[in-house]
Design a protein around this motif. Structure first.
Motif, PDB file in Angstrom:
ATOM      1  N   GLU A 119     -26.857  -8.443  26.550  1.00  0.00           N
ATOM      2  CA  GLU A 119     -27.391  -9.028  25.323  1.00  0.00           C
ATOM      3  C   GLU A 119     -26.690  -8.496  24.080  1.00  0.00           C
ATOM      4  O   GLU A 119     -26.569  -9.197  23.071  1.00  0.00           O
ATOM      5  N   THR A 120     -26.244  -7.247  24.122  1.00  0.00           N
ATOM      6  CA  THR A 120     -25.580  -6.637  22.979  1.00  0.00           C
ATOM      7  C   THR A 120     -24.066  -6.820  23.005  1.00  0.00           C
ATOM      8  O   THR A 120     -23.372  -6.444  22.056  1.00  0.00           O
ATOM      9  N   GLY A 121     -23.551  -7.374  24.085  1.00  0.00           N
ATOM     10  CA  GLY A 121     -22.111  -7.540  24.216  1.00  0.00           C
ATOM     11  C   GLY A 121     -21.381  -6.277  24.623  1.00  0.00           C
ATOM     12  O   GLY A 121     -20.143  -6.247  24.647  1.00  0.00           O
ATOM     13  N   CYS A 122     -22.130  -5.230  24.971  1.00  0.00           N
ATOM     14  CA  CYS A 122     -21.491  -3.969  25.343  1.00  0.00           C
ATOM     15  C   CYS A 122     -20.825  -4.039  26.713  1.00  0.00           C
ATOM     16  O   CYS A 122     -20.033  -3.150  27.055  1.00  0.00           O
ATOM     17  N   ASP A 123     -21.143  -5.060  27.502  1.00  0.00           N
ATOM     18  CA  ASP A 123     -20.451  -5.207  28.780  1.00  0.00           C
ATOM     19  C   ASP A 123     -18.948  -5.375  28.559  1.00  0.00           C
ATOM     20  O   ASP A 123     -18.146  -4.986  29.415  1.00  0.00           O
ATOM     21  N   GLY A 124     -18.588  -5.940  27.400  1.00  0.00           N
ATOM     22  CA  GLY A 124     -17.177  -6.122  27.080  1.00  0.00           C
ATOM     23  C   GLY A 124     -16.443  -4.821  26.812  1.00  0.00           C
ATOM     24  O   GLY A 124     -15.211  -4.801  26.776  1.00  0.00           O
ATOM     25  N   LEU A 125     -17.177  -3.734  26.641  1.00  0.00           N
ATOM     26  CA  LEU A 125     -16.575  -2.421  26.408  1.00  0.00           C
ATOM     27  C   LEU A 125     -16.382  -1.646  27.707  1.00  0.00           C
ATOM     28  O   LEU A 125     -15.812  -0.560  27.698  1.00  0.00           O
TER      29      LEU A 125
END
Length: 209
Positions: A119-125
């Motif tokens: 949801e926060t887009g932290c998977d992209g990190l």
């Protein structure tokens, strides 16, 4: 520096997994919830934005935010949750991104624990995402036993989170945690690269000399 995102629903045991991996394999643990609390401290821009949005009644006598009152407000008001997330999530993600950037050339593993990784887009990190899986009914049983939640409260919290299928479709690896802790630890052992287990063993040897 390898980055692993660790996620799972409430009652899945992801916090235990995170701390176990930190202690046993010297992973560098980042807990998004803790960073969110830092972002809410007096003097920060996000603190001022929260007061602007929710009013001074959410400020306690000591000047800090009443997180219990905020949580209760957000839980029952979807728009309030959306507004709160819009304030806090970018700050937390920015901190995590900066932290990873500064350490990316170092050896080791950063473990990012958060229930809202996608949801926060932290998977992209992250280089990999690990999902801690426990069937819904077992999670409810554990929440009632370990946290004293009612079944109604447990189901209400879970209803606001993504279903298992969402994570199972996206995660790189799944940690089956429906058994006891010994079974969980055996599973985690198989997920750690041999070279990292060797480093951990060497670390233990030096600390016991």
């Amino acid at each position: 520096m390898r980055v692993i995102g660790l996620t799972g629903g409430v009652g899945s045991g992801k916090s235990y997994v995170a701390h176990y991996l930190q202690e046993r394999y010297q992973m560098d643990l980042l807990i998004a919830d803790d960073l969110g609390h830092v972002a809410m401290q007096p003097g920060t821009d996000s603190y001022a934005q929260i007061i602007t949005r929710f009013g001074t009644n959410v400020v306690g006598a000591d000047g800090t935010l009443d997180r219990g009152l905020l949580a209760e407000t957000i839980f029952h008001d979807p728009q309030a949750m959306t507004d709160m997330n819009a304030i806090i999530h970018p700050v937390v993600k920015s901190y995590i991104a900066d932290y990873i950037q500064k350490r990316k050339k170092e050896h080791g593993t950063i473990l990012l624990e958060t229930a809202i990784l996608y949801e926060t887009g932290c998977d992209g990190l992250c280089d990999e995402v690990w999902y801690v899986y426990v069937p819904a009914e077992e999670r409810i049983r554990r929440l009632m036993r370990d946290r004293g939640y009612t079944e109604e409260k447990s189901r209400a919290i879970m209803a606001k989170q993504q279903p298992d299928a969402f994570f199972l479709d996206r995660a790189d690896r799944v940690i089956d945690n429906k058994g006891d802790r010994q079974a969980l630890e055996r599973i985690l052992e198989t997920m750690i690269p041999t070279e990292q287990r060797q480093i951990q063993g060497a670390f233990q040897d030096t600390t016991h000399q």
